[in-house]
Design a protein around this motif. Sequence first.
Motif, PDB file in Angstrom:
ATOM      1  N   ASP A  80      10.154  33.291   1.569  1.00 23.57           N
ATOM      2  CA  ASP A  80       9.100  34.232   1.592  1.00 23.57           C
ATOM      3  C   ASP A  80       9.523  34.878   3.055  1.00 23.57           C
ATOM      4  O   ASP A  80       8.356  34.995   3.791  1.00 23.57           O
ATOM      5  CB  ASP A  80       7.663  33.727   1.333  1.00 23.57           C
ATOM      6  N   VAL A  81      10.758  35.353   3.124  1.00 24.03           N
ATOM      7  CA  VAL A  81      10.901  35.994   4.463  1.00 24.03           C
ATOM      8  C   VAL A  81       9.879  37.012   5.162  1.00 24.03           C
ATOM      9  O   VAL A  81       9.878  37.011   6.349  1.00 24.03           O
ATOM     10  CB  VAL A  81      12.375  36.301   4.598  1.00 24.03           C
ATOM     11  N   ASP A  82       9.488  37.677   4.339  1.00 28.99           N
ATOM     12  CA  ASP A  82       8.517  38.862   4.980  1.00 28.99           C
ATOM     13  C   ASP A  82       7.013  38.309   5.117  1.00 28.99           C
ATOM     14  O   ASP A  82       6.305  39.074   5.507  1.00 28.99           O
ATOM     15  CB  ASP A  82       8.618  40.250   4.135  1.00 28.99           C
ATOM     16  N   ARG A  83       6.741  37.082   4.710  1.00 33.43           N
ATOM     17  CA  ARG A  83       5.513  36.556   4.676  1.00 33.43           C
ATOM     18  C   ARG A  83       4.368  37.321   4.091  1.00 33.43           C
ATOM     19  O   ARG A  83       3.153  37.326   4.645  1.00 33.43           O
ATOM     20  CB  ARG A  83       5.135  36.300   6.202  1.00 33.43           C
ATOM     21  N   ASN A  84       4.754  37.906   3.007  1.00 34.07           N
ATOM     22  CA  ASN A  84       3.769  38.619   2.349  1.00 34.07           C
ATOM     23  C   ASN A  84       3.062  37.747   1.020  1.00 34.07           C
ATOM     24  O   ASN A  84       2.282  38.447   0.215  1.00 34.07           O
ATOM     25  CB  ASN A  84       4.291  39.821   1.623  1.00 34.07           C
ATOM     26  N   GLY A  85       3.416  36.708   0.914  1.00 34.64           N
ATOM     27  CA  GLY A  85       2.610  35.936  -0.024  1.00 34.64           C
ATOM     28  C   GLY A  85       3.331  36.148  -1.610  1.00 34.64           C
ATOM     29  O   GLY A  85       2.897  35.530  -2.517  1.00 34.64           O
ATOM     30  N   THR A  86       4.479  36.767  -1.551  1.00 38.39           N
ATOM     31  CA  THR A  86       5.139  37.014  -2.977  1.00 38.39           C
ATOM     32  C   THR A  86       6.531  36.850  -2.491  1.00 38.39           C
ATOM     33  O   THR A  86       7.168  36.944  -1.417  1.00 38.39           O
ATOM     34  CB  THR A  86       4.936  38.418  -3.531  1.00 38.39           C
ATOM     35  N   LEU A  87       7.417  36.696  -3.735  1.00 33.62           N
ATOM     36  CA  LEU A  87       8.789  36.801  -3.564  1.00 33.62           C
ATOM     37  C   LEU A  87       9.285  37.917  -4.547  1.00 33.62           C
ATOM     38  O   LEU A  87       9.056  38.080  -5.708  1.00 33.62           O
ATOM     39  CB  LEU A  87       9.429  35.303  -4.295  1.00 33.62           C
ATOM     40  N   SER A  88      10.015  38.671  -3.845  1.00 33.06           N
ATOM     41  CA  SER A  88      10.629  39.695  -4.322  1.00 33.06           C
ATOM     42  C   SER A  88      11.892  39.451  -5.128  1.00 33.06           C
ATOM     43  O   SER A  88      12.247  38.286  -4.924  1.00 33.06           O
ATOM     44  CB  SER A  88      11.056  40.829  -3.371  1.00 33.06           C
ATOM     45  N   ARG A  89      12.516  40.348  -5.906  1.00 33.97           N
ATOM     46  CA  ARG A  89      13.641  40.075  -6.594  1.00 33.97           C
ATOM     47  C   ARG A  89      14.857  39.484  -5.566  1.00 33.97           C
ATOM     48  O   ARG A  89      15.612  38.747  -5.778  1.00 33.97           O
ATOM     49  CB  ARG A  89      14.068  41.255  -7.478  1.00 33.97           C
ATOM     50  N   GLY A  90      14.795  40.413  -4.375  1.00 36.86           N
ATOM     51  CA  GLY A  90      15.962  39.976  -3.569  1.00 36.86           C
ATOM     52  C   GLY A  90      15.546  38.549  -2.812  1.00 36.86           C
ATOM     53  O   GLY A  90      16.640  37.894  -2.770  1.00 36.86           O
ATOM     54  N   GLU A  91      14.373  38.047  -2.618  1.00 36.99           N
ATOM     55  CA  GLU A  91      14.098  36.929  -2.023  1.00 36.99           C
ATOM     56  C   GLU A  91      14.397  35.823  -3.474  1.00 36.99           C
ATOM     57  O   GLU A  91      15.062  34.749  -2.781  1.00 36.99           O
ATOM     58  CB  GLU A  91      12.776  36.583  -1.913  1.00 36.99           C
ATOM     59  N   ILE A 128       7.913  40.554  -9.173  1.00 38.43           N
ATOM     60  CA  ILE A 128       7.468  39.888  -7.951  1.00 38.43           C
ATOM     61  C   ILE A 128       6.865  38.565  -8.560  1.00 38.43           C
ATOM     62  O   ILE A 128       6.109  38.323  -9.407  1.00 38.43           O
ATOM     63  CB  ILE A 128       6.441  40.615  -7.445  1.00 38.43           C
ATOM     64  N   ILE A 129       7.372  37.547  -7.868  1.00 38.65           N
ATOM     65  CA  ILE A 129       6.853  36.071  -8.097  1.00 38.65           C
ATOM     66  C   ILE A 129       5.561  35.849  -7.071  1.00 38.65           C
ATOM     67  O   ILE A 129       5.840  35.827  -5.940  1.00 38.65           O
ATOM     68  CB  ILE A 129       7.812  35.177  -7.938  1.00 38.65           C
ATOM     69  N   THR A 130       4.483  35.595  -7.453  1.00 37.45           N
ATOM     70  CA  THR A 130       3.306  35.305  -6.849  1.00 37.45           C
ATOM     71  C   THR A 130       3.380  33.643  -6.409  1.00 37.45           C
ATOM     72  O   THR A 130       4.294  33.129  -7.333  1.00 37.45           O
ATOM     73  CB  THR A 130       1.942  35.409  -7.136  1.00 37.45           C
ATOM     74  N   ARG A 131       2.732  33.128  -5.386  1.00 39.28           N
ATOM     75  CA  ARG A 131       2.781  31.773  -5.122  1.00 39.28           C
ATOM     76  C   ARG A 131       2.329  30.880  -6.466  1.00 39.28           C
ATOM     77  O   ARG A 131       2.750  29.680  -6.829  1.00 39.28           O
ATOM     78  CB  ARG A 131       1.834  31.442  -3.700  1.00 39.28           C
ATOM     79  N   LYS A 132       1.205  31.338  -7.147  1.00 44.87           N
ATOM     80  CA  LYS A 132       0.845  30.495  -8.177  1.00 44.87           C
ATOM     81  C   LYS A 132       1.780  30.600  -9.390  1.00 44.87           C
ATOM     82  O   LYS A 132       1.903  29.410  -9.862  1.00 44.87           O
ATOM     83  CB  LYS A 132      -0.543  31.420  -8.970  1.00 44.87           C
ATOM     84  N   GLU A 133       2.401  31.864  -9.661  1.00 50.29           N
ATOM     85  CA  GLU A 133       3.492  31.567 -10.676  1.00 50.29           C
ATOM     86  C   GLU A 133       4.441  30.754 -10.277  1.00 50.29           C
ATOM     87  O   GLU A 133       5.246  30.040 -10.918  1.00 50.29           O
ATOM     88  CB  GLU A 133       4.070  33.143 -10.858  1.00 50.29           C
ATOM     89  N   PHE A 134       4.698  30.738  -8.894  1.00 51.88           N
ATOM     90  CA  PHE A 134       5.993  29.799  -8.369  1.00 51.88           C
ATOM     91  C   PHE A 134       5.398  28.271  -8.620  1.00 51.88           C
ATOM     92  O   PHE A 134       6.240  27.618  -9.058  1.00 51.88           O
ATOM     93  CB  PHE A 134       6.108  29.953  -7.074  1.00 51.88           C
TER      94      PHE A 134
END
Length: 141
Positions: free
Chosen positions: A86-97, A129-135
């Motif tokens: 989560d390089v941008d530290r926004n609490g989600t994982l984008s498709r790129g991440e 987008i993957i949230t921390r909960k989904e992860f």
Amino acid sequence: MALTKQQCDEFWRLADTDRNGSLTIQEVRNACRKYDRNLKDKDIASMFCTIDGDDNGRISQTEFTNEMLNKTRRATSLQQCWQKYDVDRNGTLSRGEVMKIIEENFPEKSKNRIIGEFLEFCDLDGNGIITRKEFDDFFCA
């Protein structure tokens, strides 16, 4: 549920009501309900089956403690993985991440298939987008 060694011992003392050194599903259910009345029977049964490594219908203290401590280690590993990607530290994982996770951990020929499968099974709301909960739900289920 992940526990420390001390919490494992406390739970065991509470759960092993007949003091025979193993837990039945009923003992686990009763003890779990003392911590969380809203736990569903299916979730308790799933947890029980996961911990009952020799599939004998009873959980030994060793099986219980090992599984709980392994969950703690897995939770720590997942936290480290999340922080790394989560390089941008926004609490989600984008498709790129997500693609970065796959690129660094899977063979080249499998990447596209794995990215699609990961998003299909992890991204439950389908927003890409993957949230921390989904992860966490995906890796801890």
